[in-house]
Design a protein around this motif. Sequence first.
Motif, PDB file in Angstrom:
ATOM      1  N   ARG A 401       0.898  50.567  83.098  1.00  0.00           N
ATOM      2  CA  ARG A 401       0.310  49.433  83.889  1.00  0.00           C
ATOM      3  C   ARG A 401      -0.262  48.081  83.251  1.00  0.00           C
ATOM      4  NH1 ARG A 401       1.099  47.366  88.674  1.00  0.00           N
ATOM      5  NH2 ARG A 401       1.477  49.687  89.502  1.00  0.00           N
ATOM      6  N   ALA A 402      -1.151  48.734  82.353  1.00  0.00           N
ATOM      7  CA  ALA A 402      -1.630  47.418  81.412  1.00  0.00           C
ATOM      8  C   ALA A 402      -0.768  46.407  80.671  1.00  0.00           C
ATOM      9  CB  ALA A 402      -2.670  47.911  80.463  1.00  0.00           C
ATOM     10  N   LEU A 433      11.189  46.523  76.961  1.00  0.00           N
ATOM     11  CA  LEU A 433       9.868  46.861  77.029  1.00  0.00           C
ATOM     12  C   LEU A 433       9.241  46.773  78.696  1.00  0.00           C
ATOM     13  CD1 LEU A 433       7.308  48.480  75.969  1.00  0.00           C
ATOM     14  CD2 LEU A 433       6.674  46.625  75.071  1.00  0.00           C
ATOM     15  N   ALA A 434       9.340  45.475  79.073  1.00  0.00           N
ATOM     16  CA  ALA A 434       9.091  45.264  80.326  1.00  0.00           C
ATOM     17  C   ALA A 434       9.653  45.983  81.355  1.00  0.00           C
ATOM     18  CB  ALA A 434       9.288  43.704  80.480  1.00  0.00           C
ATOM     19  N   ALA A 435      11.048  46.216  81.189  1.00  0.00           N
ATOM     20  CA  ALA A 435      11.636  46.929  82.321  1.00  0.00           C
ATOM     21  C   ALA A 435      11.173  48.313  82.446  1.00  0.00           C
ATOM     22  CB  ALA A 435      13.216  46.893  82.063  1.00  0.00           C
ATOM     23  N   ASN A 436      10.890  48.978  81.066  1.00  0.00           N
ATOM     24  CA  ASN A 436      10.544  50.183  81.192  1.00  0.00           C
ATOM     25  C   ASN A 436       8.942  50.557  81.773  1.00  0.00           C
ATOM     26  OD1 ASN A 436      12.953  51.040  79.968  1.00  0.00           O
ATOM     27  ND2 ASN A 436      11.887  50.792  77.832  1.00  0.00           N
ATOM     28  N   ALA A 443       5.990  49.079  89.473  1.00  0.00           N
ATOM     29  CA  ALA A 443       5.753  47.675  89.882  1.00  0.00           C
ATOM     30  C   ALA A 443       6.794  47.159  90.643  1.00  0.00           C
ATOM     31  CB  ALA A 443       5.557  46.736  88.423  1.00  0.00           C
ATOM     32  N   ARG A 444       6.368  46.123  91.456  1.00  0.00           N
ATOM     33  CA  ARG A 444       7.303  45.623  92.581  1.00  0.00           C
ATOM     34  C   ARG A 444       7.007  44.023  92.829  1.00  0.00           C
ATOM     35  NH1 ARG A 444       9.170  49.465  91.724  1.00  0.00           N
ATOM     36  NH2 ARG A 444       9.871  51.429  93.276  1.00  0.00           N
ATOM     37  N   ALA A 472      14.432  46.995  88.523  1.00  0.00           N
ATOM     38  CA  ALA A 472      13.060  48.009  88.799  1.00  0.00           C
ATOM     39  C   ALA A 472      11.783  47.382  89.650  1.00  0.00           C
ATOM     40  CB  ALA A 472      12.311  47.911  87.212  1.00  0.00           C
ATOM     41  N   LEU A 473      12.008  46.038  89.644  1.00  0.00           N
ATOM     42  CA  LEU A 473      11.045  45.397  90.437  1.00  0.00           C
ATOM     43  C   LEU A 473      11.490  45.577  91.837  1.00  0.00           C
ATOM     44  CD1 LEU A 473       9.956  42.229  88.247  1.00  0.00           C
ATOM     45  CD2 LEU A 473       8.720  44.283  88.748  1.00  0.00           C
TER      46      LEU A 473
END
Length: 481
Positions: A401-402, A433-436, A443-444, A472-473
């Motif tokens: 999350r961070a 990394l962002a996608a994971n 996250a949405r 993912a979003l």
Amino acid sequence: MGGMNGDGMPASLTAPADVAAAAEELIAGDGGSPAAYEALLDAVVRTAARDRGALAEALVPVAEAWAGVRRPPNPAARRLAAVVRSAAAPPAQSAAEPGDGRPWLETCLHEAVDLVLGERIAELCAGLGRRAAVPMLLATPSRADGAVDPQELVMRLTEYEQAGVRPGPADLGQALLRCGGGPADADVVRAAAELTLPEGPRVAAWLARGGLPQPEPTVEREPGDPLPPSRRRGARVGRRILVGTGALDGRGDFPRRFWPLFRRFEPLIGCNHLLLGHRERHAAAALPWHPEIVAARLLTEVAAAADQGGSGSPEFLPALAQSPGPAGPAVHLALAYGLGAAAEPDRAAAAAALTALAGRDRLDGALLGGELARLLLLGTLKPSAVTESLRLAAQPPGGARAVWEVLAAALPELLAALHSGAPPRLHGPLLALAANAARTCGARGALAGLDALAAQPGSSQPVREARRLRDALAGTTTAGP
């Protein structure tokens, strides 16, 4: 070092042999944590007041081990060695007060925190040389982060009053800098005002207003167009973002070597140092309620770990993150540079600091992400180093999350630069990394510029990972490549 109590502070040292054993251990190591370091200083003072002869006898072997040209490995250990030598030495013929008669020229505001640390040690050594006996040190932290409880400070001053001794100016000054977090309880302020010590009214006024105020920060980028590193220019031309701090009132009540802390700090003014060697965890503990002052003064050293391959102080950023004071632009910029450090231990420390800030709800993901994007676009930080650091930070519980909050702020600027054709190319592993992280924390939402990259033809890694992140979003699944 004799175990720890419930507050994470070392158990007290009472026997001279225990004091000597702790000194030998800390000096041979890295000087110890701020709690262990301060506990040893306090133990030397208390034991010297009870039985100076026994203490000196116990410390002689330690002092002799670090005599002459042999120097301890780091600044904290060297300060401890100086105290041990003073405690073990025969009585001095005469000892001047620290600062009296000693030539001093303020040449560099970067070393302001180091001057505070050094002046307190100089005062302690001078007192030991004169065989002056005081009940304890006033500035010994009440907590592992370096803070001193105002009530405890007043109780210590009461013991000074009962013993008929005056506080050392540097020790009292350091104690006051460690009191903060808002105005003290009215009863504590009243007790300070009722002290018969001449310092009582000053201490009462300081505690009533909540300690040293927070300075106003200014964020500044080095002037000039960012240039590629070269042997002649190094890596600094137009490629660093630094933080200045405004002037603070009240310096006249402190020893002169404390004064640079109160002066306006202009980060783009050069100095006569290259790498100062002051980036240590004890710097954060000197001003626990003011991590912005500490980070701003030492930001050039932290930056050097990223753009000049410097290293050597991985404990600094985690200590800064544990400070109870507010974390603003200087702390977050220090973290950004640490995430892009060349040395793996420094990157791991930066990841740990990020996790610590997030765990205490003190991480401003938007601020850190924006600074990371700026430094990446300037070419100051390498995307691969930042990606590896953030991957480490994403591993602990809550880390994803961070990290997502940081990347959600950084990626729009990086995507906008990509679509404008500005270098550098977007780093594929950073998008992965962002996608994971987005998928892990659920996250949405939308991310500016992401759809345009995901819609591009082909199967390059940035395009594939942009699609994964987009889906993912959106809460959908992307088929594997």
